[in-house]
Design a protein around this motif. Sequence first.
Motif, PDB file in Angstrom:
ATOM      1  N   MET A 217       0.740  -1.352   0.321  1.00  0.00           N
ATOM      2  CA  MET A 217       0.289   0.507   0.087  1.00  0.00           C
ATOM      3  C   MET A 217       0.799   1.161  -0.212  1.00  0.00           C
ATOM      4  SD  MET A 217      -2.605   1.412   2.806  1.00  0.00           S
ATOM      5  CE  MET A 217      -4.092  -0.161   2.507  1.00  0.00           C
ATOM      6  N   ALA A 218       0.500   2.243  -1.479  1.00  0.00           N
ATOM      7  CA  ALA A 218       1.183   4.059  -1.271  1.00  0.00           C
ATOM      8  C   ALA A 218       0.771   4.136   0.277  1.00  0.00           C
ATOM      9  CB  ALA A 218       1.102   3.970  -2.603  1.00  0.00           C
ATOM     10  N   HIS A 219       2.369   5.425   0.612  1.00  0.00           N
ATOM     11  CA  HIS A 219       1.878   5.765   2.326  1.00  0.00           C
ATOM     12  C   HIS A 219       1.434   6.695   1.720  1.00  0.00           C
ATOM     13  CE1 HIS A 219       3.038   7.805   6.022  1.00  0.00           C
ATOM     14  NE2 HIS A 219       3.409   8.825   4.956  1.00  0.00           N
ATOM     15  N   LYS A 220       0.090   7.373   2.092  1.00  0.00           N
ATOM     16  CA  LYS A 220      -0.605   8.651   1.913  1.00  0.00           C
ATOM     17  C   LYS A 220       0.890   9.986   2.473  1.00  0.00           C
ATOM     18  CE  LYS A 220      -5.076  10.229   1.816  1.00  0.00           C
ATOM     19  NZ  LYS A 220      -6.088  10.473   2.103  1.00  0.00           N
ATOM     20  N   ALA A 221       1.131  11.039   2.047  1.00  0.00           N
ATOM     21  CA  ALA A 221       1.364  12.027   2.890  1.00  0.00           C
ATOM     22  C   ALA A 221       0.231  12.808   3.729  1.00  0.00           C
ATOM     23  CB  ALA A 221       1.981  13.290   1.691  1.00  0.00           C
ATOM     24  N   GLY A 222       0.833  13.510   4.388  1.00  0.00           N
ATOM     25  CA  GLY A 222      -0.179  14.144   5.852  1.00  0.00           C
ATOM     26  C   GLY A 222      -0.812  14.905   5.149  1.00  0.00           C
ATOM     27  N   LYS A 223      -0.989  15.445   6.003  1.00  0.00           N
ATOM     28  CA  LYS A 223      -1.915  16.962   5.382  1.00  0.00           C
ATOM     29  C   LYS A 223      -1.604  18.432   5.559  1.00  0.00           C
ATOM     30  CE  LYS A 223      -6.636  19.705   6.518  1.00  0.00           C
ATOM     31  NZ  LYS A 223      -7.771  19.782   7.865  1.00  0.00           N
ATOM     32  N   LYS A 224      -0.883  18.186   6.755  1.00  0.00           N
ATOM     33  CA  LYS A 224      -0.072  19.332   6.951  1.00  0.00           C
ATOM     34  C   LYS A 224       1.296  19.607   5.656  1.00  0.00           C
ATOM     35  CE  LYS A 224      -0.161  20.187  11.602  1.00  0.00           C
ATOM     36  NZ  LYS A 224       0.949  20.191  12.703  1.00  0.00           N
ATOM     37  N   TYR A 225       2.651  18.020   4.667  1.00  0.00           N
ATOM     38  CA  TYR A 225       2.383  18.084   4.298  1.00  0.00           C
ATOM     39  C   TYR A 225       1.573  18.390   2.972  1.00  0.00           C
ATOM     40  CZ  TYR A 225       6.193  17.001   0.508  1.00  0.00           C
ATOM     41  OH  TYR A 225       6.346  16.669  -0.151  1.00  0.00           O
ATOM     42  N   ARG A 226       0.346  18.385   2.531  1.00  0.00           N
ATOM     43  CA  ARG A 226      -0.228  18.481   1.224  1.00  0.00           C
ATOM     44  C   ARG A 226      -0.210  19.798   1.050  1.00  0.00           C
ATOM     45  NH1 ARG A 226      -3.047  13.760   2.952  1.00  0.00           N
ATOM     46  NH2 ARG A 226      -4.555  14.969   3.186  1.00  0.00           N
ATOM     47  N   LEU A 227      -0.425  20.053   2.222  1.00  0.00           N
ATOM     48  CA  LEU A 227      -0.964  21.041   2.189  1.00  0.00           C
ATOM     49  C   LEU A 227       0.135  22.751   1.491  1.00  0.00           C
ATOM     50  CD1 LEU A 227      -3.088  23.944   2.870  1.00  0.00           C
ATOM     51  CD2 LEU A 227      -2.137  23.977   5.177  1.00  0.00           C
ATOM     52  N   ALA A 228       1.488  22.107   2.252  1.00  0.00           N
ATOM     53  CA  ALA A 228       3.051  23.459   2.223  1.00  0.00           C
ATOM     54  C   ALA A 228       2.745  22.739   0.499  1.00  0.00           C
ATOM     55  CB  ALA A 228       3.828  22.496   3.284  1.00  0.00           C
ATOM     56  N   ALA A 229       2.478  21.334   0.325  1.00  0.00           N
ATOM     57  CA  ALA A 229       3.001  20.627  -1.179  1.00  0.00           C
ATOM     58  C   ALA A 229       2.443  21.548  -2.768  1.00  0.00           C
ATOM     59  CB  ALA A 229       3.272  19.084  -1.586  1.00  0.00           C
ATOM     60  N   SER A 230       1.346  21.636  -1.742  1.00  0.00           N
ATOM     61  CA  SER A 230       0.654  22.305  -2.954  1.00  0.00           C
ATOM     62  C   SER A 230       0.188  24.262  -3.407  1.00  0.00           C
ATOM     63  CB  SER A 230      -1.592  23.047  -1.948  1.00  0.00           C
ATOM     64  OG  SER A 230      -1.373  23.040  -1.232  1.00  0.00           O
ATOM     65  N   VAL A 231       1.836  24.516  -2.944  1.00  0.00           N
ATOM     66  CA  VAL A 231       1.757  25.931  -2.935  1.00  0.00           C
ATOM     67  C   VAL A 231       3.047  25.960  -4.208  1.00  0.00           C
ATOM     68  CG1 VAL A 231       0.977  27.244  -0.838  1.00  0.00           C
ATOM     69  CG2 VAL A 231       3.669  26.116  -0.979  1.00  0.00           C
ATOM     70  N   VAL A 232       3.405  25.169  -4.146  1.00  0.00           N
ATOM     71  CA  VAL A 232       5.126  24.343  -5.117  1.00  0.00           C
ATOM     72  C   VAL A 232       4.134  24.362  -6.027  1.00  0.00           C
ATOM     73  CG1 VAL A 232       7.588  23.278  -5.442  1.00  0.00           C
ATOM     74  CG2 VAL A 232       6.444  24.014  -3.259  1.00  0.00           C
ATOM     75  N   GLU A 233       5.107  24.321  -7.472  1.00  0.00           N
ATOM     76  CA  GLU A 233       4.124  24.111  -8.566  1.00  0.00           C
ATOM     77  C   GLU A 233       5.185  23.238  -9.271  1.00  0.00           C
ATOM     78  OE1 GLU A 233       3.728  26.854 -12.871  1.00  0.00           O
ATOM     79  OE2 GLU A 233       3.968  27.803 -11.415  1.00  0.00           O
ATOM     80  N   ARG A 234       4.520  22.318  -9.663  1.00  0.00           N
ATOM     81  CA  ARG A 234       4.800  20.797  -9.983  1.00  0.00           C
ATOM     82  C   ARG A 234       5.265  21.390 -11.193  1.00  0.00           C
ATOM     83  NH1 ARG A 234       1.731  15.320  -8.837  1.00  0.00           N
ATOM     84  NH2 ARG A 234       2.379  15.129  -6.746  1.00  0.00           N
TER      85      ARG A 234
END
Length: 232
Positions: free
Chosen positions: A1-18
Amino acid sequence: MAHKAGKKYRLAASVVERGRLYSLEEGLALAKKTSFASFDGSVDLAVNLGVDPRHANQNVRGAVSLPHGLGKKARIVVFAQGEKALEAEQEGVDFVGTDDLAAKISGGWLEFDHVIATPDMMKTVGTLGRVLGPRGLMPNPKIGTVTFAVAKAIRELKLGRAELKCDKAGIVHTSVGRVSFSDAHLKDNVVAAIDELIRLKPAAAKATYLKRVSISPTMGAGVALNPAQFRK
């Protein structure tokens, strides 16, 4: 099962443009913004080099004194005797010794960040290879920790020094400061580290040398930087 990133990390990563390659100034500002640690975490640099570490003549290893240090106290032990031991004691290191220090480390004591040794003590230090080696603590002349210039080595470590060593994948990971540092100080430290990596480029490395560069906080999102800005 793939590890799901935490809420805080997902929020932080959302401001970085892939897929975007940021300038150093933009990347540092974003890395600090995305840090969600409750403490003053480190800011880390990762550089993917165009080298093949399987070949000895393409290994990259060195160190550089950062203009603004690392922002943390360095715990240092020194293997030395006679005048050099006295020199180390005068610099206020955590422990100075010979066989007694080796026995202390063999017994499980590892409350230090750096090991310095004079060349005549390397036979003693060599017996600790299985303890120090895997932890990246083995003294090495390439990074200035095997030397008779004991006081100079101690001062450099106390000021803050980035150790540069590529792993099996050809990636160098190193700290370049703390989140609390100003953007200008972090920029100076990053530039110093990458300038030294460029200076250490092996003659045998023929591919693009700085392939990928990224910056990230201890807890937060990684930001890809444009390697071209460092190749100039």
